[in-house]
Motif scaffolding. Structure first.
Motif, PDB file in Angstrom:
ATOM      1  N   PRO A  11       0.799  -1.230   0.000  1.00 24.64           N
ATOM      2  CA  PRO A  11       0.000   0.000   0.000  1.00 24.64           C
ATOM      3  C   PRO A  11       0.832   1.281   0.000  1.00 24.64           C
ATOM      4  CG  PRO A  11      -0.052  -1.046   2.160  1.00 24.64           C
ATOM      5  CD  PRO A  11       0.627  -2.000   1.238  1.00 24.64           C
ATOM      6  N   HIS A  12       2.129   1.181   0.260  1.00 22.78           N
ATOM      7  CA  HIS A  12       2.976   2.373   0.337  1.00 22.78           C
ATOM      8  C   HIS A  12       3.699   2.653  -0.978  1.00 22.78           C
ATOM      9  CE1 HIS A  12       2.103   2.626   4.588  1.00 22.78           C
ATOM     10  NE2 HIS A  12       2.469   1.357   4.728  1.00 22.78           N
ATOM     11  N   ASP A  13       4.328   1.632  -1.542  1.00 19.84           N
ATOM     12  CA  ASP A  13       5.072   1.882  -2.787  1.00 19.84           C
ATOM     13  C   ASP A  13       4.459   1.171  -3.992  1.00 19.84           C
ATOM     14  OD1 ASP A  13       5.802  -0.788  -2.506  1.00 19.84           O
ATOM     15  OD2 ASP A  13       7.880  -0.362  -1.969  1.00 19.84           O
ATOM     16  N   HIS A  14       3.336   0.467  -3.773  1.00 21.78           N
ATOM     17  CA  HIS A  14       2.566  -0.193  -4.844  1.00 21.78           C
ATOM     18  C   HIS A  14       3.326  -1.336  -5.527  1.00 21.78           C
ATOM     19  CE1 HIS A  14      -0.500   2.862  -4.374  1.00 21.78           C
ATOM     20  NE2 HIS A  14       0.434   3.786  -4.488  1.00 21.78           N
ATOM     21  N   THR A  15       4.326  -1.891  -4.851  1.00 18.40           N
ATOM     22  CA  THR A  15       5.002  -3.065  -5.386  1.00 18.40           C
ATOM     23  C   THR A  15       4.019  -4.233  -5.478  1.00 18.40           C
ATOM     24  OG1 THR A  15       7.097  -2.379  -4.398  1.00 18.40           O
ATOM     25  CG2 THR A  15       6.879  -4.711  -5.007  1.00 18.40           C
ATOM     26  N   PRO A  16       3.889  -4.884  -6.631  1.00 15.38           N
ATOM     27  CA  PRO A  16       2.963  -6.022  -6.736  1.00 15.38           C
ATOM     28  C   PRO A  16       3.374  -7.161  -5.813  1.00 15.38           C
ATOM     29  CG  PRO A  16       3.638  -5.247  -8.914  1.00 15.38           C
ATOM     30  CD  PRO A  16       4.535  -4.571  -7.916  1.00 15.38           C
ATOM     31  N   LEU A  17       2.387  -7.707  -5.088  1.00 12.90           N
ATOM     32  CA  LEU A  17       2.646  -8.807  -4.164  1.00 12.90           C
ATOM     33  C   LEU A  17       2.013 -10.114  -4.629  1.00 12.90           C
ATOM     34  CD1 LEU A  17       2.089  -6.943  -0.767  1.00 12.90           C
ATOM     35  CD2 LEU A  17       4.244  -7.373  -1.968  1.00 12.90           C
ATOM     36  N   GLY A  18       1.188 -10.054  -5.674  1.00 17.38           N
ATOM     37  CA  GLY A  18       0.565 -11.278  -6.185  1.00 17.38           C
ATOM     38  C   GLY A  18      -0.937 -11.131  -6.280  1.00 17.38           C
ATOM     39  N   GLU A  19      -1.618 -12.267  -6.270  1.00 18.45           N
ATOM     40  CA  GLU A  19      -3.065 -12.288  -6.425  1.00 18.45           C
ATOM     41  C   GLU A  19      -3.689 -13.277  -5.451  1.00 18.45           C
ATOM     42  OE1 GLU A  19      -3.644 -11.157 -11.127  1.00 18.45           O
ATOM     43  OE2 GLU A  19      -3.711 -13.272 -10.540  1.00 18.45           O
ATOM     44  N   GLU A  20      -4.970 -13.063  -5.182  1.00 15.92           N
ATOM     45  CA  GLU A  20      -5.738 -13.977  -4.342  1.00 15.92           C
ATOM     46  C   GLU A  20      -6.987 -14.385  -5.115  1.00 15.92           C
ATOM     47  OE1 GLU A  20      -5.514 -13.415  -0.141  1.00 15.92           O
ATOM     48  OE2 GLU A  20      -7.690 -13.579   0.072  1.00 15.92           O
ATOM     49  N   HIS A 179     -13.900  -0.006   1.216  1.00  9.85           N
ATOM     50  CA  HIS A 179     -15.229  -0.039   0.617  1.00  9.85           C
ATOM     51  C   HIS A 179     -15.648  -1.490   0.409  1.00  9.85           C
ATOM     52  CE1 HIS A 179     -13.953   4.090  -0.334  1.00  9.85           C
ATOM     53  NE2 HIS A 179     -15.240   4.371  -0.348  1.00  9.85           N
ATOM     54  N   LEU A 180     -16.785  -1.854   0.989  1.00 12.15           N
ATOM     55  CA  LEU A 180     -17.295  -3.218   0.913  1.00 12.15           C
ATOM     56  C   LEU A 180     -18.672  -3.226   0.272  1.00 12.15           C
ATOM     57  CD1 LEU A 180     -16.526  -4.511   4.542  1.00 12.15           C
ATOM     58  CD2 LEU A 180     -15.023  -4.528   2.551  1.00 12.15           C
ATOM     59  N   ALA A 181     -18.944  -4.287  -0.464  1.00 11.60           N
ATOM     60  CA  ALA A 181     -20.288  -4.554  -0.964  1.00 11.60           C
ATOM     61  C   ALA A 181     -20.617  -5.986  -0.566  1.00 11.60           C
ATOM     62  CB  ALA A 181     -20.368  -4.394  -2.483  1.00 11.60           C
ATOM     63  N   GLY A 182     -21.484  -6.143   0.438  1.00 12.26           N
ATOM     64  CA  GLY A 182     -21.759  -7.491   0.928  1.00 12.26           C
ATOM     65  C   GLY A 182     -20.490  -8.140   1.433  1.00 12.26           C
ATOM     66  N   ASP A 183     -20.155  -9.310   0.869  1.00 11.80           N
ATOM     67  CA  ASP A 183     -18.947 -10.014   1.314  1.00 11.80           C
ATOM     68  C   ASP A 183     -17.782  -9.891   0.334  1.00 11.80           C
ATOM     69  OD1 ASP A 183     -20.091 -11.596  -0.645  1.00 11.80           O
ATOM     70  OD2 ASP A 183     -20.076 -13.450   0.523  1.00 11.80           O
ATOM     71  N   VAL A 184     -17.759  -8.790  -0.400  1.00 18.47           N
ATOM     72  CA  VAL A 184     -16.677  -8.536  -1.356  1.00 18.47           C
ATOM     73  C   VAL A 184     -16.061  -7.174  -1.071  1.00 18.47           C
ATOM     74  CG1 VAL A 184     -16.124  -8.140  -3.794  1.00 18.47           C
ATOM     75  CG2 VAL A 184     -17.651 -10.020  -3.151  1.00 18.47           C
ATOM     76  N   VAL A 185     -14.733  -7.110  -1.091  1.00 22.03           N
ATOM     77  CA  VAL A 185     -14.006  -5.850  -0.929  1.00 22.03           C
ATOM     78  C   VAL A 185     -13.881  -5.191  -2.301  1.00 22.03           C
ATOM     79  CG1 VAL A 185     -11.833  -4.778  -0.237  1.00 22.03           C
ATOM     80  CG2 VAL A 185     -12.721  -6.744   1.038  1.00 22.03           C
ATOM     81  N   LEU A 186     -14.431  -4.003  -2.430  1.00 20.43           N
ATOM     82  CA  LEU A 186     -14.326  -3.267  -3.687  1.00 20.43           C
ATOM     83  C   LEU A 186     -13.023  -2.493  -3.780  1.00 20.43           C
ATOM     84  CD1 LEU A 186     -17.952  -1.861  -4.040  1.00 20.43           C
ATOM     85  CD2 LEU A 186     -17.020  -4.016  -4.911  1.00 20.43           C
ATOM     86  N   ALA A 187     -12.587  -1.940  -2.661  1.00 18.09           N
ATOM     87  CA  ALA A 187     -11.335  -1.183  -2.638  1.00 18.09           C
ATOM     88  C   ALA A 187     -10.840  -1.073  -1.207  1.00 18.09           C
ATOM     89  CB  ALA A 187     -11.536   0.214  -3.229  1.00 18.09           C
ATOM     90  N   ALA A 188      -9.519  -1.185  -1.047  1.00 21.21           N
ATOM     91  CA  ALA A 188      -8.861  -1.052   0.254  1.00 21.21           C
ATOM     92  C   ALA A 188      -7.373  -0.883  -0.010  1.00 21.21           C
ATOM     93  CB  ALA A 188      -9.119  -2.284   1.126  1.00 21.21           C
ATOM     94  N   PRO A 189      -6.623  -0.370   0.951  1.00 19.78           N
ATOM     95  CA  PRO A 189      -5.182  -0.229   0.745  1.00 19.78           C
ATOM     96  C   PRO A 189      -4.528  -1.569   0.404  1.00 19.78           C
ATOM     97  CG  PRO A 189      -5.860   0.972   2.686  1.00 19.78           C
ATOM     98  CD  PRO A 189      -7.037   0.163   2.261  1.00 19.78           C
ATOM     99  N   GLY A 190      -3.823  -1.604  -0.701  1.00 23.38           N
ATOM    100  CA  GLY A 190      -3.133  -2.823  -1.111  1.00 23.38           C
ATOM    101  C   GLY A 190      -4.005  -3.859  -1.762  1.00 23.38           C
ATOM    102  N   VAL A 191      -5.293  -3.556  -1.987  1.00 26.68           N
ATOM    103  CA  VAL A 191      -6.237  -4.534  -2.533  1.00 26.68           C
ATOM    104  C   VAL A 191      -7.015  -3.923  -3.690  1.00 26.68           C
ATOM    105  CG1 VAL A 191      -8.246  -5.981  -2.053  1.00 26.68           C
ATOM    106  CG2 VAL A 191      -6.512  -5.631  -0.284  1.00 26.68           C
ATOM    107  N   GLU A 192      -7.078  -4.641  -4.797  1.00 31.78           N
ATOM    108  CA  GLU A 192      -7.934  -4.231  -5.913  1.00 31.78           C
ATOM    109  C   GLU A 192      -8.713  -5.447  -6.392  1.00 31.78           C
ATOM    110  OE1 GLU A 192      -6.134  -2.093  -9.099  1.00 31.78           O
ATOM    111  OE2 GLU A 192      -4.921  -0.831  -7.781  1.00 31.78           O
ATOM    112  N   LEU A 193     -10.021  -5.278  -6.578  1.00 36.92           N
ATOM    113  CA  LEU A 193     -10.863  -6.336  -7.116  1.00 36.92           C
ATOM    114  C   LEU A 193     -10.716  -6.340  -8.626  1.00 36.92           C
ATOM    115  CD1 LEU A 193     -13.055  -8.514  -6.618  1.00 36.92           C
ATOM    116  CD2 LEU A 193     -14.754  -6.684  -6.869  1.00 36.92           C
ATOM    117  N   GLU A 194     -10.187  -7.433  -9.156  1.00 40.51           N
ATOM    118  CA  GLU A 194      -9.920  -7.518 -10.595  1.00 40.51           C
ATOM    119  C   GLU A 194     -11.040  -8.236 -11.351  1.00 40.51           C
ATOM    120  OE1 GLU A 194      -7.571  -5.928 -11.899  1.00 40.51           O
ATOM    121  OE2 GLU A 194      -6.086  -5.593 -10.322  1.00 40.51           O
TER     122      GLU A 194
END
Length: 204
Positions: A11-20, A179-194
């Motif tokens: 979340p600080h330098d936006h280095t990719p850490l992978g996917e979930e 930002h959450l919609a039900g049981d899905v995270v739409l946006a958060a530090p270090g997280v993007e819904l793809e």
């Protein structure tokens, strides 16, 4: 039962850490989230299996990161067993906390469910045990959560309610939006819904 893919980055330098790659669904006991994680190159790096009860408390947690493993649950606060890569020994831990947290978006949904905040209402303080890769070492953290607003957005499958939270790290004062919609995270530090193959499930 939503299935999808999150991309994870620092979340600080936006280095990719992978996917979930995840799927989740409410059930008779509460809510379950399972996922496998991959590194930036696509290689398998771990897994998440979290089941919460109807009140959002962790009934069962199993985390894998590399060769490390943690199993935990809500018991006298929260209790866990952490196993080293060699499998030679396991260490037990316990803390007067309400739940677990970590890099997985699953923990954001679970914490919001646990706190059950109302829009514009007072902030709630919560103590959590953080477990983060690469070694899943437990660390107690104190956070403050505020539900700023809930808004309904029109979609092809019907209205979608988005909850906007402000989360504050009480040790550092750092604040961020979730930002959450039900049981899905739409946006958060270090997280993007793809990707998401079906609408989020509404958690009662």
């Amino acid at each position: 039962m939503p299935r999808g893919r999150y991309s994870l980055h620092d979340p600080h330098d936006h280095t990719p850490l992978g996917e979930e790659h995840f799927h989740c669904a409410p059930g008779p006991s509460g809510w379950r989230y399972t996922a496998r994680t991959t590194g930036p190159g696509g290689a398998h790096s771990g897994s998440v299996d979290l089941t919460t009860d109807q009140l959002g408390r962790p009934l069962r947690l199993e985390l894998h990161a590399g060769d490390w493993q943690v199993r935990g649950a809500a018991l006298d606060g929260v209790t866990w067993v952490r196993t080293d890569p060699e499998g030679a020994r396991a260490t037990e831990g316990n803390a007067p906390a309400r739940a677990f947290t970590g890099a997985s978006p699953a923990f954001l949904v679970a914490t919001a469910r646990l706190l059950r905040l109302t829009p514009g209402g007072p902030a709630a303080r919560v103590r959590l045990v953080a477990l983060t890769a690469p070694v899943l070492a437990p660390r107690t953290v104190d956070q403050s959560w505020t539900l700023l607003k809930s808004e309904a957005h029109a979609t092809d499958s019907g209205p979608l309610t988005v909850d906007a939270y402000q989360v504050t790290d009480l040790a550092t004062g750092e604040r961020h939006a979730v930002h959450l919609a039900g049981d899905v995270v739409l946006a958060a530090p270090g997280v993007e819904l793809e990707d998401l193959d079906s609408p989020p499930s509404a958690l009662p």
